[in-house]
Design a protein around this motif. Structure first.
Motif, mmCIF file in Angstrom:
data_model
loop_
_atom_site.group_PDB
_atom_site.id
_atom_site.type_symbol
_atom_site.label_atom_id
_atom_site.label_comp_id
_atom_site.label_asym_id
_atom_site.label_seq_id
_atom_site.Cartn_x
_atom_site.Cartn_y
_atom_site.Cartn_z
ATOM 1 N N PHE A 176 0.810 -1.214 0.000
ATOM 2 C CA PHE A 176 0.000 0.000 0.000
ATOM 3 C C PHE A 176 0.844 1.266 0.000
ATOM 4 O O PHE A 176 0.397 2.314 -0.484
ATOM 5 C CB PHE A 176 -0.979 -0.030 1.170
ATOM 6 C CG PHE A 176 -2.152 -0.938 0.909
ATOM 7 C CD1 PHE A 176 -3.235 -0.511 0.163
ATOM 8 C CD2 PHE A 176 -2.141 -2.241 1.379
ATOM 9 C CE1 PHE A 176 -4.298 -1.363 -0.103
ATOM 10 C CE2 PHE A 176 -3.208 -3.110 1.122
ATOM 11 C CZ PHE A 176 -4.282 -2.657 0.377
ATOM 12 N N ALA A 177 2.081 1.187 0.508
ATOM 13 C CA ALA A 177 2.968 2.342 0.411
ATOM 14 C C ALA A 177 3.295 2.632 -1.044
ATOM 15 O O ALA A 177 3.390 3.802 -1.459
ATOM 16 C CB ALA A 177 4.251 2.086 1.196
ATOM 17 N N ALA A 178 3.457 1.573 -1.827
ATOM 18 C CA ALA A 178 3.822 1.741 -3.238
ATOM 19 C C ALA A 178 2.601 1.895 -4.142
ATOM 20 O O ALA A 178 2.535 2.810 -4.975
ATOM 21 C CB ALA A 178 4.656 0.543 -3.689
ATOM 22 N N VAL B 80 0.951 4.430 -7.419
ATOM 23 C CA VAL B 80 1.338 3.872 -8.711
ATOM 24 C C VAL B 80 0.744 4.679 -9.868
ATOM 25 O O VAL B 80 1.373 4.813 -10.929
ATOM 26 C CB VAL B 80 0.944 2.379 -8.805
ATOM 27 C CG1 VAL B 80 -0.559 2.205 -9.011
ATOM 28 C CG2 VAL B 80 1.713 1.692 -9.925
ATOM 29 N N THR B 81 -0.449 5.248 -9.688
ATOM 30 C CA THR B 81 -1.060 6.026 -10.772
ATOM 31 C C THR B 81 -0.245 7.275 -11.107
ATOM 32 O O THR B 81 0.108 7.487 -12.280
ATOM 33 C CB THR B 81 -2.515 6.401 -10.416
ATOM 34 O OG1 THR B 81 -3.305 5.205 -10.377
ATOM 35 C CG2 THR B 81 -3.100 7.351 -11.455
ATOM 36 N N PRO B 82 0.084 8.129 -10.115
ATOM 37 C CA PRO B 82 0.936 9.283 -10.478
ATOM 38 C C PRO B 82 2.313 8.860 -10.980
ATOM 39 O O PRO B 82 2.907 9.552 -11.820
ATOM 40 C CB PRO B 82 1.035 10.084 -9.171
ATOM 41 C CG PRO B 82 0.622 9.151 -8.086
ATOM 42 C CD PRO B 82 -0.344 8.202 -8.705
ATOM 43 N N GLY C 276 10.469 11.371 -3.562
ATOM 44 C CA GLY C 276 9.790 11.289 -4.847
ATOM 45 C C GLY C 276 9.028 9.984 -5.010
ATOM 46 O O GLY C 276 9.115 9.072 -4.182
ATOM 47 N N LEU C 277 8.300 9.876 -6.097
ATOM 48 C CA LEU C 277 7.444 8.719 -6.356
ATOM 49 C C LEU C 277 8.240 7.426 -6.483
ATOM 50 O O LEU C 277 7.792 6.366 -6.049
ATOM 51 C CB LEU C 277 6.623 8.956 -7.629
ATOM 52 C CG LEU C 277 5.572 10.073 -7.548
ATOM 53 C CD1 LEU C 277 5.066 10.436 -8.940
ATOM 54 C CD2 LEU C 277 4.411 9.648 -6.654
ATOM 55 N N SER C 278 9.415 7.505 -7.070
ATOM 56 C CA SER C 278 10.232 6.297 -7.256
ATOM 57 C C SER C 278 10.606 5.669 -5.915
ATOM 58 O O SER C 278 10.720 4.444 -5.806
ATOM 59 C CB SER C 278 11.503 6.635 -8.043
ATOM 60 O OG SER C 278 11.197 7.066 -9.349
ATOM 61 N N GLY C 279 10.781 6.509 -4.898
ATOM 62 C CA GLY C 279 11.147 5.995 -3.588
ATOM 63 C C GLY C 279 10.075 5.087 -3.012
ATOM 64 O O GLY C 279 10.378 4.060 -2.388
ATOM 65 N N ALA C 280 8.808 5.432 -3.208
ATOM 66 C CA ALA C 280 7.710 4.609 -2.698
ATOM 67 C C ALA C 280 7.675 3.259 -3.414
ATOM 68 O O ALA C 280 7.431 2.213 -2.786
ATOM 69 C CB ALA C 280 6.382 5.343 -2.870
ATOM 70 N N VAL D 247 2.782 -3.995 -13.814
ATOM 71 C CA VAL D 247 1.511 -3.780 -13.120
ATOM 72 C C VAL D 247 0.627 -5.026 -13.191
ATOM 73 O O VAL D 247 -0.092 -5.352 -12.235
ATOM 74 C CB VAL D 247 0.788 -2.543 -13.683
ATOM 75 C CG1 VAL D 247 -0.602 -2.400 -13.067
ATOM 76 C CG2 VAL D 247 1.610 -1.280 -13.414
ATOM 77 N N ALA D 248 0.691 -5.747 -14.310
ATOM 78 C CA ALA D 248 -0.081 -6.986 -14.427
ATOM 79 C C ALA D 248 0.436 -8.041 -13.449
ATOM 80 O O ALA D 248 -0.340 -8.703 -12.750
ATOM 81 C CB ALA D 248 -0.021 -7.511 -15.861
ATOM 82 N N VAL D 249 1.765 -8.201 -13.391
ATOM 83 C CA VAL D 249 2.361 -9.171 -12.461
ATOM 84 C C VAL D 249 2.106 -8.751 -11.022
ATOM 85 O O VAL D 249 1.878 -9.591 -10.141
ATOM 86 C CB VAL D 249 3.876 -9.313 -12.733
ATOM 87 C CG1 VAL D 249 4.534 -10.208 -11.686
ATOM 88 C CG2 VAL D 249 4.109 -9.890 -14.124
ATOM 89 N N TRP D 250 2.123 -7.457 -10.780
ATOM 90 C CA TRP D 250 1.825 -6.932 -9.449
ATOM 91 C C TRP D 250 0.425 -7.385 -9.013
ATOM 92 O O TRP D 250 0.219 -7.842 -7.888
ATOM 93 C CB TRP D 250 1.885 -5.407 -9.494
ATOM 94 C CG TRP D 250 1.944 -4.720 -8.160
ATOM 95 C CD1 TRP D 250 1.307 -5.085 -7.002
ATOM 96 C CD2 TRP D 250 2.683 -3.528 -7.854
ATOM 97 N NE1 TRP D 250 1.582 -4.195 -6.005
ATOM 98 C CE2 TRP D 250 2.430 -3.238 -6.489
ATOM 99 C CE3 TRP D 250 3.511 -2.687 -8.591
ATOM 100 C CZ2 TRP D 250 2.984 -2.116 -5.865
ATOM 101 C CZ3 TRP D 250 4.066 -1.584 -7.961
ATOM 102 C CH2 TRP D 250 3.819 -1.305 -6.620
ATOM 103 N N GLY D 251 -0.539 -7.270 -9.917
ATOM 104 C CA GLY D 251 -1.901 -7.710 -9.605
ATOM 105 C C GLY D 251 -1.953 -9.194 -9.303
ATOM 106 O O GLY D 251 -2.654 -9.628 -8.378
ATOM 107 N N LEU D 252 -1.217 -9.979 -10.076
ATOM 108 C CA LEU D 252 -1.179 -11.426 -9.850
ATOM 109 C C LEU D 252 -0.635 -11.742 -8.461
ATOM 110 O O LEU D 252 -1.180 -12.567 -7.728
ATOM 111 C CB LEU D 252 -0.313 -12.087 -10.925
ATOM 112 C CG LEU D 252 -0.240 -13.613 -10.910
ATOM 113 C CD1 LEU D 252 -1.578 -14.222 -11.303
ATOM 114 C CD2 LEU D 252 0.865 -14.099 -11.856
#
Length: 394
Positions: A230-232, A236-238, A365-369, A309-314
């Motif tokens: 949930f931190a990442a 993910v959208t931005p 920044g976003l990459s850190g999350a 993102v697809a593998v993340w969902g899996l």
């Protein structure tokens, strides 16, 4: 002889219908919990409050659910679990009616408070019933079916609520949620058999679980994997907007793919968990950590972003059933107690995840999350490789 007579009803094929009724209930709960996600601006305008204040509609259920999980063990006592679940689903229906008819933020928050009670207690009780309805190896599969309501709610329920709110009015979405709750009530009444309470210890049995090394490892793993996800994923959208120039219809398609992959992951998690519970957590964490790392390293490529993102969902689709199965393997004699702790720690980790992710984004920044999500998943794998995690201790 009495033992055989009592257990016989749960051996019948019709017990799968009872499992299905709980899946319908979980679908109604998840859909209702996340309905405000796509409706917050409209709700804020209608009730004349700031969007940030409307965000309390998401915060309230999580906080209440974390407290409701252990309290449900204390107050459910010796009440038949079928009756408890029916009461919780009635509370779900009332919460949606209050939201649909709300004329103030206070009124809708009261409804969301009721929802939080229903969420925390429902997952605690229903999440431990798979092995009772389908004893033996099929218990894990039964739990996977019950938890499939989460995936259905994410893939279909939440987007449908947003569409209904956009085409008609946000209140109609909550009326639809109330309708789903009524359907789940009817399903449980018709299909779920009587389930006498087996927990004679009440809330007093929960602290003892922390004395079990395997249970402690499992709860730490719940914290790390949910916190990291949930931190990442909250950002993910931005991140995709900024790094891969993915937005609009393309982003919607990608998030839909993520949701569908999550549903597949739920089924995969049930199958792997039925073979080896620690392996299922390792695979889920590996998919999460690997996909986050891929996104961190190659996020500027749209192709890599789609794959990641697809593998993340899996991977995340596997997490609920994998973690639940692992924890239940550490406490087969105290399933409800362990389920309550799972729900509480999970809800706390979800809230902390978004908070920690926000701090990281503000600082690095976003990459850190995204990188933090990968590191947390890797830590989960390390926890699963410890001797305590691989033991057969109960």
């Amino acid at each position: 002889m009495s033992t055989v007579a009592e257990s016989a009803p749960f051996q019948l094929p019709t017990s799968w219908l009872g499992v299905g009724s709980l899946a319908i209930g979980s679908f109604a709960l998840v859909t209702s919990e996340f309905l405000p996600v796509g409706l917050l601006p409209d709700i804020a305008r209608s009730l004349d409050v700031m969007t940030g204040q409307a965000g309390l509609l998401m915060t309230m259920p999580g906080i209440v659910a974390a407290a409701a999980a252990p309290l449900s063990i204390a107050f459910a006592g010796h009440i038949d679990r079928r009756r408890v679940l029916l009461a919780l689903l009635v509370a779900l229906a009332v919460s949606n009616v209050l939201a649909a008819t709300a004329t103030s933020l206070t009124m809708i928050l009261i409804g969301r408070f009721l929802l939080g009670l229903a969420v925390g207690a429902f997952w605690t009780i229903a999440g431990s019933l798979g092995p009772r309805l389908r004893p033996g190896p099929e218990g894990v599969k039964a739990n996977a079916v019950i938890l499939s309501g989460i995936s259905f709610g994410t893939v279909a329920g939440v987007p449908a609520g947003a569409v209904i709110g956009d085409v008609f009015d946000w209140r109609i979405s909550f009326w639809a949620g109330a309708g789903l709750a009524v359907v789940s009530i009817v399903a449980v009444m018709a299909l779920l058999p009587s389930l006498p309470a087996k927990n004679r210890r009440g809330i007093r049995g929960m602290p003892g679980l922390l004395l079990r090394p395997k249970a402690r490892i499992g709860l730490f793993a719940v914290l790390t994997i949910f916190l990291g996800h949930f931190a990442a994923y909250t950002f993910v959208t931005p991140y995709l907007n900024e790094n891969a120039s993915i937005s609009g219809a393309t982003l919607s398609l990608l998030l839909l793919i993520n949701g569908v992959a999550g549903f597949i992951g739920n089924m995969l998690g049930g199958w792997v968990s039925s073979k080896k519970v620690s392996l299922s957590v390792i695979v889920a964490a590996g998919l999460l950590g690997g996909s986050a790392l891929l996104l961190f390293l190659l996020g500027s490529s749209q192709v890599a972003a789609f794959v990641a993102v697809a593998v993340w969902g899996l991977g995340f689709g596997m997490v609920p059933i994998a973690m639940q199965s692992f924890l239940q393997s550490a406490a087969r004699d105290a399933l409800e107690d362990m389920q309550a702790m799972f729900v509480s720690v999970g809800q706390i980790a979800i809230g902390l995840g978004s908070f920690v992710g926000g701090l990281i984004v503000d600082g690095t920044g976003l990459s850190g999350a995204i990188l933090f999500g990968s590191i947390a998943a890797s830590l989960t794998i390390l926890l699963m490789l410890t001797p305590a995690a691989r033991s057969s201790q109960r």
